[in-house]
Design a protein around this motif. Structure first.
Motif, PDB file in Angstrom:
ATOM      1  N   TYR A  33       0.834  -1.203   0.000  1.00 43.61           N
ATOM      2  CA  TYR A  33       0.000   0.000   0.000  1.00 43.61           C
ATOM      3  C   TYR A  33       0.865   1.247   0.000  1.00 43.61           C
ATOM      4  CZ  TYR A  33       0.812  -0.006   5.087  1.00 43.61           C
ATOM      5  OH  TYR A  33       1.387  -0.025   6.322  1.00 43.61           O
ATOM      6  N   LEU A  34       0.285   2.289  -0.515  1.00 38.87           N
ATOM      7  CA  LEU A  34       0.841   3.633  -0.369  1.00 38.87           C
ATOM      8  C   LEU A  34      -0.323   4.510   0.062  1.00 38.87           C
ATOM      9  CD1 LEU A  34       2.845   5.960  -0.649  1.00 38.87           C
ATOM     10  CD2 LEU A  34       2.320   6.036  -3.088  1.00 38.87           C
ATOM     11  N   ILE A  35      -0.229   4.982   1.269  1.00 39.52           N
ATOM     12  CA  ILE A  35      -1.278   5.828   1.818  1.00 39.52           C
ATOM     13  C   ILE A  35      -0.750   7.257   1.861  1.00 39.52           C
ATOM     14  CG2 ILE A  35      -2.511   6.393   3.952  1.00 39.52           C
ATOM     15  CD1 ILE A  35      -2.498   3.381   4.578  1.00 39.52           C
ATOM     16  N   ALA A  36      -1.479   8.173   1.303  1.00 41.13           N
ATOM     17  CA  ALA A  36      -1.099   9.591   1.405  1.00 41.13           C
ATOM     18  C   ALA A  36      -2.269  10.344   1.993  1.00 41.13           C
ATOM     19  CB  ALA A  36      -0.731  10.144   0.036  1.00 41.13           C
ATOM     20  N   LEU A  37      -2.036  11.005   3.092  1.00 40.96           N
ATOM     21  CA  LEU A  37      -3.102  11.730   3.800  1.00 40.96           C
ATOM     22  C   LEU A  37      -2.725  13.197   3.902  1.00 40.96           C
ATOM     23  CD1 LEU A  37      -3.596   9.217   6.782  1.00 40.96           C
ATOM     24  CD2 LEU A  37      -5.028   9.418   4.748  1.00 40.96           C
ATOM     25  N   LEU A  38      -3.626  14.046   3.488  1.00 43.87           N
ATOM     26  CA  LEU A  38      -3.419  15.474   3.712  1.00 43.87           C
ATOM     27  C   LEU A  38      -3.638  15.719   5.198  1.00 43.87           C
ATOM     28  CD1 LEU A  38      -3.026  18.298   2.286  1.00 43.87           C
ATOM     29  CD2 LEU A  38      -5.498  18.524   2.502  1.00 43.87           C
ATOM     30  N   VAL A  39      -2.596  16.163   5.882  1.00 49.98           N
ATOM     31  CA  VAL A  39      -2.709  16.345   7.324  1.00 49.98           C
ATOM     32  C   VAL A  39      -3.250  17.734   7.637  1.00 49.98           C
ATOM     33  CG1 VAL A  39      -1.416  16.443   9.486  1.00 49.98           C
ATOM     34  CG2 VAL A  39      -0.880  14.702   7.782  1.00 49.98           C
ATOM     35  N   ASP A  40      -2.666  18.721   6.991  1.00 51.27           N
ATOM     36  CA  ASP A  40      -3.132  20.091   7.186  1.00 51.27           C
ATOM     37  C   ASP A  40      -2.856  20.851   5.892  1.00 51.27           C
ATOM     38  OD1 ASP A  40      -0.414  20.625   7.169  1.00 51.27           O
ATOM     39  OD2 ASP A  40      -0.266  20.667   9.340  1.00 51.27           O
ATOM     40  N   GLY A  41      -2.872  22.173   5.956  1.00 47.60           N
ATOM     41  CA  GLY A  41      -2.684  22.934   4.735  1.00 47.60           C
ATOM     42  C   GLY A  41      -1.267  22.890   4.201  1.00 47.60           C
ATOM     43  N   THR A  42      -0.354  22.346   4.988  1.00 45.59           N
ATOM     44  CA  THR A  42       1.054  22.419   4.586  1.00 45.59           C
ATOM     45  C   THR A  42       1.740  21.072   4.454  1.00 45.59           C
ATOM     46  OG1 THR A  42       1.777  22.580   6.878  1.00 45.59           O
ATOM     47  CG2 THR A  42       1.331  24.653   5.742  1.00 45.59           C
ATOM     48  N   GLY A  43       1.076  19.987   4.726  1.00 43.60           N
ATOM     49  CA  GLY A  43       1.796  18.726   4.704  1.00 43.60           C
ATOM     50  C   GLY A  43       0.967  17.511   4.349  1.00 43.60           C
ATOM     51  N   ILE A  44       1.668  16.559   3.703  1.00 48.15           N
ATOM     52  CA  ILE A  44       1.059  15.265   3.372  1.00 48.15           C
ATOM     53  C   ILE A  44       1.861  14.192   4.102  1.00 48.15           C
ATOM     54  CG2 ILE A  44       0.648  13.599   1.513  1.00 48.15           C
ATOM     55  CD1 ILE A  44       0.541  15.995  -0.417  1.00 48.15           C
ATOM     56  N   TYR A  45       1.158  13.296   4.741  1.00 50.20           N
ATOM     57  CA  TYR A  45       1.805  12.152   5.377  1.00 50.20           C
ATOM     58  C   TYR A  45       1.674  10.977   4.416  1.00 50.20           C
ATOM     59  CZ  TYR A  45       2.101   8.082   8.510  1.00 50.20           C
ATOM     60  OH  TYR A  45       2.416   6.880   9.097  1.00 50.20           O
ATOM     61  N   ALA A  46       2.809  10.391   4.083  1.00 51.28           N
ATOM     62  CA  ALA A  46       2.776   9.230   3.187  1.00 51.28           C
ATOM     63  C   ALA A  46       3.375   8.034   3.908  1.00 51.28           C
ATOM     64  CB  ALA A  46       3.563   9.524   1.914  1.00 51.28           C
ATOM     65  N   SER A  47       2.724   6.899   3.819  1.00 52.22           N
ATOM     66  CA  SER A  47       3.321   5.680   4.362  1.00 52.22           C
ATOM     67  C   SER A  47       3.111   4.566   3.347  1.00 52.22           C
ATOM     68  CB  SER A  47       2.707   5.316   5.714  1.00 52.22           C
ATOM     69  OG  SER A  47       1.379   4.931   5.571  1.00 52.22           O
ATOM     70  N   TRP A  48       4.074   3.673   3.283  1.00 54.94           N
ATOM     71  CA  TRP A  48       3.971   2.622   2.283  1.00 54.94           C
ATOM     72  C   TRP A  48       4.530   1.314   2.813  1.00 54.94           C
ATOM     73  CZ3 TRP A  48       7.538   6.558   2.161  1.00 54.94           C
ATOM     74  CH2 TRP A  48       8.886   6.196   2.167  1.00 54.94           C
ATOM     75  N   LYS A  49       4.110   0.254   2.147  1.00 59.22           N
ATOM     76  CA  LYS A  49       4.625  -1.078   2.469  1.00 59.22           C
ATOM     77  C   LYS A  49       4.688  -1.859   1.165  1.00 59.22           C
ATOM     78  CE  LYS A  49       3.805  -4.932   5.619  1.00 59.22           C
ATOM     79  NZ  LYS A  49       2.929  -5.408   6.689  1.00 59.22           N
ATOM     80  N   ILE A  50       5.830  -2.453   0.919  1.00 53.49           N
ATOM     81  CA  ILE A  50       6.014  -3.224  -0.319  1.00 53.49           C
ATOM     82  C   ILE A  50       6.116  -4.698   0.062  1.00 53.49           C
ATOM     83  CG2 ILE A  50       7.489  -3.552  -2.345  1.00 53.49           C
ATOM     84  CD1 ILE A  50       8.577  -0.697  -1.847  1.00 53.49           C
TER      85      ILE A  50
END
Lengths: 521, 177
Positions: B30-47
């Motif tokens: 998975y690759l999860i990308a979440l808009l956290v606030d107006g200035t940042g995206i949190y991305a996490s992944w697992k291969i």
């Protein structure tokens, strides 16, 4: 008809939305656990007083069409005999304690205690008349057209946190709709997005699920390139056809803000001071209670760093009526300010947590009832439902921006660093759930695994953690549901189901046991 | 090899991460990308093992035998450059914080996890769902002032809305800050 004789339309129309939600908690080992006290206190202070006010208004022919969102966990708790029995016990205990401490010549504090006991006694009478079935009373008001009911996601999940899986989002939305339909009849046309959380593309998913309208924060109407023409002063329709009612900030701020808003007035009842703390442990033990904040609140706000004075309900209610009159004036002023910019009279959407009215702001129900009566008499302010406006037709179009309510206007309260990893874990659990289909042997376990995943998704746990209020409880619940989902799924995958464990979990969290979750998945 | 046709890049698969997980339920990518606030995206992944094996067969690897991985922020709307950010990252399972830039404001983007092949090409392996990056104040005023697309009242409506002073109210209840 001559122009001068034409009836003038209202200066402003208001969509007043009350969203009710409490986290699901069931702790049978304890008589009054804190998590269940939240429910008891809200039933006594908020839900029943509001229902009584709405029934009075409807009885008097005052048109005050509130839009009310009831979350599935709350609906489940209100409909469960377990909570009804415990609430009746709670009410009797608190009434007895308040009565016992109200001495005939005990001064203002005794008078406040006596008034509280009387008020709780009236609540008990109403509860008995209603047979403890609050959901039925909401349904009755809805059937009479006095209110419009809408639902929200199954466990109050912040959907932008699950944007990576439309299947998880759909499960939340459809389960919420199913719970609503079981309790209130046909599927609702509207859906409250928890924390008003919206992300790109969610409008399409909501439309796929049959949702016609929702409510968003004010900046959802401005922070996208193709925002609507009338900003947050009119509803607008997204490109997929979802109607969006954006919040009006200045008016709603007057009501909710605890420092600058109405609830901070010193004549109002203080939320935090609980008289139970002044009672002796011995006395409480005699009726089988430990010392805990039972909700015996008999002081007024008074002010900082001075001894709190006893609450006078007459002054508190007079303040609520004054504030209602002031609010009507503010609505007119706001309409006069923005109507020239719009070229028409505005529609102000005012969404609030229902628990503000009565629980956090004790006099809130009095304020709302007075507001309804004043607006009804004045005639230039009209309360409307989203569905009335949909029938009229909404001509404004635009793309809503990603947004939520909360301190920054985005999702960082819930997507806080302490919780972010949990979303990845839930993603994996969701993947494992969706990769399976249940059979007769695994159906109960499968449903419970889905319920545990949904319970883990509740926005309450990251909220508790972010605000350091009940943070340990928030962490514990998040861990508990993730662990339970993982254990049940492992049992399904390996064919080694622990039936006793599944049964224990269903007994503790039965809120979706009857839902055919597998048909949604 | 000169003249050899490079095999066409596998299309990004994680735009439907659920489907990926369905195929290999015990070994999710998975690759999860979440808009956290107006200035940042949190991305996490697992291969997963299987996907990682495929990557290693074609990837340029470092001294430790790990592939060179990148997180790319790519616009999927029209009206501007598509490649907005390219960040070297590492790890089969990891997380990253991506700061949004002025170039991203107001754009619809996706985050992609890619690797560099031994032939110097980029191959996408996972892709997030779409994110609308919010407009910052500066971009917002510029857009609201555009006379062709928006009438002149819109900026005044924004000023009247109270958003600037009171960005998002807080409510004292349990569920809503």
């Amino acid at each position: 008809m001559g122009k001068g004789r034409r009836r003038k339309g209202p200066a402003a129309r208001l969509v007043l939305v009350l969203h009710a939600h409490l986290p699901y908690a069931r702790i049978p080992e304890e008589r009054f656990p804190a998590q269940e006290l939240w429910l008891h206190q809200n039933i006594a202070e908020c839900y029943i007083p509001l229902l009584r006010a709405m029934e009075r208004l409807a009885g008097d022919g005052v048109h005050f069409p509130l839009t009310i969102s009831l979350s599935p966990p709350l609906v489940a708790m209100l409909g469960d005999g377990y909570y009804r029995r415990k609430f009746a016990d709670y009410l009797d205990c608190v009434t007895a304690l308040a009565r016992a401490h109200a001495t005939p010549d005990g001064g203002a504090l005794s008078a406040a205690l006596s008034h509280l006991a009387d008020r709780l006694g009236e609540t008990r009478d109403w509860w008995n008349t209603a047979d403890g079935d609050l959901a039925a009373r909401f349904r009755l008001l809805s059937e009479r057209g006095a209110i419009t009911l809408v639902t929200t996601t199954a466990t109050h999940a912040l959907l932008p946190a699950y944007r990576f899986s439309s299947a998880l989002e759909r499960l939340q939305i459809r389960t919420g709709q199913n719970v609503f339909a079981c309790a209130f009849g046909p599927a609702p046309r509207g859906l409250w997005l928890p924390e008003m959380g919206y992300h790109a593309g969610l409008d399409g998913l909501l439309r796929d699920c049959g949702v016609e309208y929702t409510f968003l924060e004010a900046h959802a109407a401005y922070h996208a390139e193709d925002g609507p023409e009338h900003g947050n002063f009119m509803p607008f329709v997204s490109e997929t056809g979802l109607a969006i009612f954006p919040r009006e900030l200045r008016l709603s701020g007057a009501v909710w803000a605890h420092r600058v808003g109405y609830p901070g007035d010193a004549r109002y009842r203080e939320f935090h001071a609980d008289h139970t703390w002044r009672m002796s442990e011995h006395e409480l033990a005699r009726i089988g209670l430990e010392r805990m904040p039972l909700g015996i609140k008999v002081h007024r706000i008074t002010g900082n760093e001075v001894p709190r004075e006893p609450y006078d309900h007459r002054e508190g209610e007079a303040a609520a009526r004054e504030h209602a009159a002031d609010f009507v004036a503010r609505i007119r002023g706001r309409a006069a300010e923005v109507a020239p910019l719009l070229g028409r009279s505005p529609v102000f959407t005012l969404p609030f947590d229902m628990e503000l009215f009565g629980h956090w702001w004790h006099e809130g129900p009095v304020f709302l009832e007075e507001l309804a009566r004043l607006a009804d008499r004045a005639g230039d302010i009209a309360f409307v439902t989203p569905e009335e406006l949909l029938r009229e037709g909404i001509d404004s179009r635009g793309r809503p921006a990603e947004s939520s309510w909360g301190k920054s206007g985005y999702f960082d309260t819930w997507l806080n660093p302490a919780c972010l990893h949990a979303y990845s874990i839930i993603a994996e659990l969701g993947g494992r759930l969706f990769a399976r289909r249940p059979n007769a042997r695994t159906l109960t376990a499968y449903r419970q695994a889905a319920a545990e995943i949904m319970l883990a998704q509740s926005s309450d746990w990251p909220f508790f953690i972010a605000w350091d209020r009940f943070a340990d409880y928030g962490r514990a619940r998040l861990d508990e549901h993730i662990t339970a989902a993982a254990r049940i799924l492992a049992g399904i995958e390996t064919g080694e189901l622990d039936d006793d464990y599944v049964r224990t979990r269903v007994e503790r969290y039965p809120l979706f046991a009857a839902s055919s979750i597998e048909s949604i998945i | 090899m000169p003249g050899r046709t490079t095999k066409k890049a596998t299309p990004p698969t994680a735009s439907s991460p659920t489907r990926t997980r369905k195929k290999a339920a015990k070994e999710p990518d998975y690759l999860i990308a979440l808009l956290v606030d107006g200035t940042g995206i949190y991305a996490s992944w697992k291969i997963s093992d299987s996907l990682y094996g495929k990557i290693l067969r074609k990837a340029l690897t470092d001294y430790h035998g790990d592939p060179y991985l990148f997180l790319q922020v790519t616009a999927v709307d029209t009206g501007g450059p598509a490649e907005l950010e390219d960040i070297p990252v590492y790890g089969r399972e990891n997380r990253w914080h991506i700061f949004t830039t002025g170039a991203m404001a107001g754009r619809r983007v996706v985050v992609r996890l890619s690797y560099q092949t031994a032939k110097g090409k980029r191959e996408n392996v996972l892709q997030s769902t779409e994110i609308d990056i919010p407009l910052g104040d500066e971009a917002l005023v510029a857009i609201l002032n555009r006379p062709i697309l928006h009438d002149e009242h819109r900026l005044r409506l924004y000023e009247a809305s109270g958003i600037r002073e009171q960005h998002a109210p807080t409510s004292p209840s349990l569920s809503s800050p």
